[in-house]
Write a protein that holds these residues in place. Sequence first.
Motif, mmCIF file in Angstrom:
data_model
loop_
_atom_site.group_PDB
_atom_site.id
_atom_site.type_symbol
_atom_site.label_atom_id
_atom_site.label_comp_id
_atom_site.label_asym_id
_atom_site.label_seq_id
_atom_site.Cartn_x
_atom_site.Cartn_y
_atom_site.Cartn_z
ATOM 1 N N GLU A 68 81.023 66.093 -95.375
ATOM 2 C CA GLU A 68 81.154 64.645 -95.265
ATOM 3 C C GLU A 68 80.341 63.949 -96.371
ATOM 4 O O GLU A 68 79.483 64.571 -97.001
ATOM 5 C CB GLU A 68 80.686 64.176 -93.887
ATOM 6 C CG GLU A 68 81.553 64.664 -92.733
ATOM 7 C CD GLU A 68 82.969 64.124 -92.769
ATOM 8 O OE1 GLU A 68 83.186 63.013 -93.294
ATOM 9 O OE2 GLU A 68 83.860 64.807 -92.247
ATOM 10 N N GLY A 88 78.136 67.780 -91.855
ATOM 11 C CA GLY A 88 78.232 66.358 -91.534
ATOM 12 C C GLY A 88 77.703 65.461 -92.642
ATOM 13 O O GLY A 88 77.408 65.908 -93.749
ATOM 14 N N HIS A 89 77.546 64.195 -92.321
ATOM 15 C CA HIS A 89 77.087 63.172 -93.264
ATOM 16 C C HIS A 89 75.623 63.390 -93.655
ATOM 17 O O HIS A 89 74.825 63.843 -92.852
ATOM 18 C CB HIS A 89 77.215 61.779 -92.641
ATOM 19 C CG HIS A 89 78.621 61.355 -92.426
ATOM 20 N ND1 HIS A 89 79.330 61.692 -91.302
ATOM 21 C CD2 HIS A 89 79.458 60.629 -93.199
ATOM 22 C CE1 HIS A 89 80.555 61.183 -91.386
ATOM 23 N NE2 HIS A 89 80.658 60.531 -92.529
ATOM 24 N N GLY A 116 75.490 69.349 -88.307
ATOM 25 C CA GLY A 116 75.601 67.952 -87.919
ATOM 26 C C GLY A 116 75.233 66.996 -89.046
ATOM 27 O O GLY A 116 75.036 67.399 -90.199
ATOM 28 N N ASP A 117 75.105 65.727 -88.702
ATOM 29 C CA ASP A 117 74.732 64.686 -89.659
ATOM 30 C C ASP A 117 73.218 64.688 -89.888
ATOM 31 O O ASP A 117 72.445 65.031 -88.984
ATOM 32 C CB ASP A 117 75.129 63.307 -89.116
ATOM 33 C CG ASP A 117 76.638 63.136 -88.979
ATOM 34 O OD1 ASP A 117 77.389 63.850 -89.661
ATOM 35 O OD2 ASP A 117 77.053 62.279 -88.177
ATOM 36 N N ASN A 135 72.453 67.243 -85.116
ATOM 37 C CA ASN A 135 72.127 66.100 -85.971
ATOM 38 C C ASN A 135 70.615 65.961 -86.154
ATOM 39 O O ASN A 135 69.850 66.249 -85.241
ATOM 40 C CB ASN A 135 72.663 64.800 -85.360
ATOM 41 C CG ASN A 135 74.162 64.769 -85.284
ATOM 42 O OD1 ASN A 135 74.860 65.432 -86.047
ATOM 43 N ND2 ASN A 135 74.682 63.995 -84.352
#
Length: 164
Positions: A68, A88-89, A116-117, A135
């Motif tokens: 991401e 993730g981000h 995760g982010d 995250n």
Amino acid sequence: MNLFKVLKEVKNNQGIKSKVVVLIFRLSSYYASTNLIVKLIGFPFFVINKIFNEFLFCVEIPYKTKIEPGLKIYHPHAIVINENVTIGHNCVLRQGVTIGNVLLKTGEESASPIIGDNVEFGANVIAIGNIVIGNASRLGAGSVITKNITEGKTVIGFGFRELD
């Protein structure tokens, strides 16, 4: 990911090498498109990704890898990510990071990690197998991660020790 987001992400990386690695990876990912025109635009960058990122910089992030926006790479060298990894981000990677699957006793490959982010990888972290890293987790330098990490945890060491 559109070109404006790519350029913003590149700008947020520090150091020319980091900017080049992220830019080439992002443009090479256009080669995975089902749109023929976008795929053709991405092909030269797929080749450049192989030559510059993999052979020159030793950063192996296949064009199919799902990452991401917000990727930051510090000291891009000796980074290997399996194409089936999902990130993730706002992920931060440092030198020597390896993220991938393992070969099971049956001879089959395991699933790859799902990250995760806002996860931060220290130098030389290895994350392998069918695991989920929650995250906002922080993985300390030299850690070997083979188990799930809950959200917001900081882990260090082999087999890891969680810090609150």
